[in-house]
Design a protein around this motif. Structure first.
Motif, mmCIF file in Angstrom:
data_model
loop_
_atom_site.group_PDB
_atom_site.id
_atom_site.type_symbol
_atom_site.label_atom_id
_atom_site.label_comp_id
_atom_site.label_asym_id
_atom_site.label_seq_id
_atom_site.Cartn_x
_atom_site.Cartn_y
_atom_site.Cartn_z
ATOM 1 N N MET A 1 81.027 99.269 37.573
ATOM 2 C CA MET A 1 81.914 98.692 38.578
ATOM 3 C C MET A 1 83.335 98.653 38.015
ATOM 4 S SD MET A 1 81.779 94.897 40.315
ATOM 5 C CE MET A 1 80.247 95.241 41.178
ATOM 6 N N ASN A 2 84.290 99.202 38.752
ATOM 7 C CA ASN A 2 85.693 99.217 38.352
ATOM 8 C C ASN A 2 86.468 98.282 39.277
ATOM 9 O OD1 ASN A 2 88.059 100.296 36.952
ATOM 10 N ND2 ASN A 2 88.532 101.238 38.923
ATOM 11 N N LEU A 3 87.379 97.499 38.707
ATOM 12 C CA LEU A 3 88.141 96.532 39.494
ATOM 13 C C LEU A 3 89.623 96.750 39.259
ATOM 14 C CD1 LEU A 3 87.241 92.820 39.959
ATOM 15 C CD2 LEU A 3 89.595 93.485 39.487
ATOM 16 N N ARG A 4 90.394 96.838 40.345
ATOM 17 C CA ARG A 4 91.833 97.024 40.233
ATOM 18 C C ARG A 4 92.556 95.881 40.936
ATOM 19 N NH1 ARG A 4 95.859 101.931 42.293
ATOM 20 N NH2 ARG A 4 97.775 100.852 41.684
ATOM 21 N N LEU A 22 90.655 95.589 44.518
ATOM 22 C CA LEU A 22 89.761 96.659 44.950
ATOM 23 C C LEU A 22 88.649 96.782 43.920
ATOM 24 C CD1 LEU A 22 92.577 98.958 46.119
ATOM 25 C CD2 LEU A 22 90.530 98.575 47.511
ATOM 26 N N VAL A 23 87.432 96.542 44.364
ATOM 27 C CA VAL A 23 86.260 96.631 43.499
ATOM 28 C C VAL A 23 85.524 97.907 43.866
ATOM 29 C CG1 VAL A 23 84.177 95.484 42.706
ATOM 30 C CG2 VAL A 23 86.131 94.113 43.462
ATOM 31 N N ASP A 24 85.499 98.860 42.941
ATOM 32 C CA ASP A 24 84.871 100.155 43.205
ATOM 33 C C ASP A 24 83.404 100.117 42.816
ATOM 34 O OD1 ASP A 24 87.354 101.125 43.987
ATOM 35 O OD2 ASP A 24 87.849 101.793 41.961
ATOM 36 N N GLU A 25 82.553 100.493 43.769
ATOM 37 C CA GLU A 25 81.110 100.528 43.567
ATOM 38 C C GLU A 25 80.595 101.897 43.988
ATOM 39 O OE1 GLU A 25 79.627 96.125 44.455
ATOM 40 O OE2 GLU A 25 80.582 97.024 46.195
ATOM 41 N N SER A 29 84.192 101.096 48.098
ATOM 42 C CA SER A 29 85.006 100.027 47.539
ATOM 43 C C SER A 29 85.037 98.791 48.430
ATOM 44 C CB SER A 29 86.435 100.524 47.304
ATOM 45 O OG SER A 29 86.444 101.574 46.371
ATOM 46 N N LEU A 31 87.515 95.632 49.359
ATOM 47 C CA LEU A 31 88.898 95.161 49.337
ATOM 48 C C LEU A 31 88.911 93.655 49.587
ATOM 49 C CD1 LEU A 31 91.992 95.584 49.392
ATOM 50 C CD2 LEU A 31 91.757 96.233 51.809
ATOM 51 N N ARG A 48 90.473 105.665 47.946
ATOM 52 C CA ARG A 48 89.087 105.204 47.905
ATOM 53 C C ARG A 48 88.463 105.259 49.288
ATOM 54 N NH1 ARG A 48 92.143 102.684 44.256
ATOM 55 N NH2 ARG A 48 91.188 101.939 42.309
ATOM 56 N N VAL A 50 86.955 102.640 51.371
ATOM 57 C CA VAL A 50 86.781 101.189 51.471
ATOM 58 C C VAL A 50 85.701 100.890 52.497
ATOM 59 C CG1 VAL A 50 87.883 99.002 52.056
ATOM 60 C CG2 VAL A 50 89.146 100.723 50.756
#
Length: 256
Positions: A1-4, A22-25, A29, A31, A48, A50
């Protein structure tokens, strides 16, 4: 999981910026707290897919671009169950789905954290907790009457401490890499303010304004109304606990 984290300029007393996340799964993603449209957030969203949009709470400085990004991305819009009317009134969007404490929204777990706002939630990820306006790295969080509930806020802080997250992603300001110290600082600050307020009442301050003048030892220019709301939230807590009394119509107060 990446979080921006994408700071967004907003009209707020909390520093002039609100953090959108923004949490990428793998499935797309998530938002969180799209406060307003900016080139940076537009670009991050465009890069992304979303799939979900939600907010930690519906204060104006957290919701300004919910409608725009929902329309552009076709994402499912989520809201706290029981707060759908409030959510739609503020965002202009009727939620597609709702959540409650403990629900999973994608890879995030919902935590009820009222206090700053009655509909406030946090989202727990493996890497930390998206904490909204529950915490901030420096300064304090506004918990002001009539929206704020000081008893609920302190409970939310204790719950956050018990979860022992690796880091906190607040609604304003930088990421908190030392959660325990920050949570304890905020908790101690509230208890110290409470002691000052109760002492002011017991020393004869008989109104919210009089308590405000006695309990604060700094210049309140520009934030006096917010400080008065904070005093009232503390007095409401003390009244529930039987330590002071307060007349809700006149604002008169006294020791219990």
């Amino acid at each position: 999981m990446n979080l921006r984290r994408v700071p967004v300029p907003t009209e707020t007393t909390a520093g002039g910026e609100t953090n959108a996340y923004l949490v990428d799964e793998p499935a797309g993603s998530f938002l969180v707290d799209p406060a307003a449209r900016t080139e940076a957030l537009d670009a991050a969203v465009a890069a992304r897919t979303v799939e979900r949009i939600a907010v930690t709470h519906t204060h104006p400085d957290h919701v300004g671009a919910v409608a725009d990004y929902a329309a552009e991305t076709g994402a499912t819009v989520w809201a706290r169950r029981g707060r759908e009317t409030r959510f739609e009134a503020v965002t202009g969007v009727a939620p597609d789905r709702t959540f409650v404490e403990g629900d999973r929204v994608g890879g995030l777990t919902v935590l009820d954290t009222p206090g700053h706002a009655p509909d406030h939630v946090a989202f727990e990820a493996p890497d930390g907790i998206l904490a909204g306006d529950l915490v901030r790295a420096s300064g304090s969080v506004a918990v002001a009457h009539p929206e704020g509930d000081m008893r609920a806020y302190l409970v939310a802080l204790r719950r956050l401490l018990a979860r022992d997250p690796p880091r906190l992603y607040p609604g304003h300001g930088p990421v908190v890499d030392g959660p325990e110290a920050t949570i304890r600082r905020l908790y101690a600050h509230r208890l110290d303010r409470e002691r000052r307020i109760e002492a002011a009442v017991r020393s004869g301050a008989a109104s919210v304004e009089a308590v405000l003048d006695a309990a604060y030892d700094r210049d309140l220019s520009g934030v006096r109304d917010l400080a008065a709301g904070t005093v009232r939230a503390h007095l409401d807590k003390l009244a529930v606990e039987g330590r002071v009394w307060i007349d809700p119509e006149t604002g008169r107060v006294g020791p219990a």
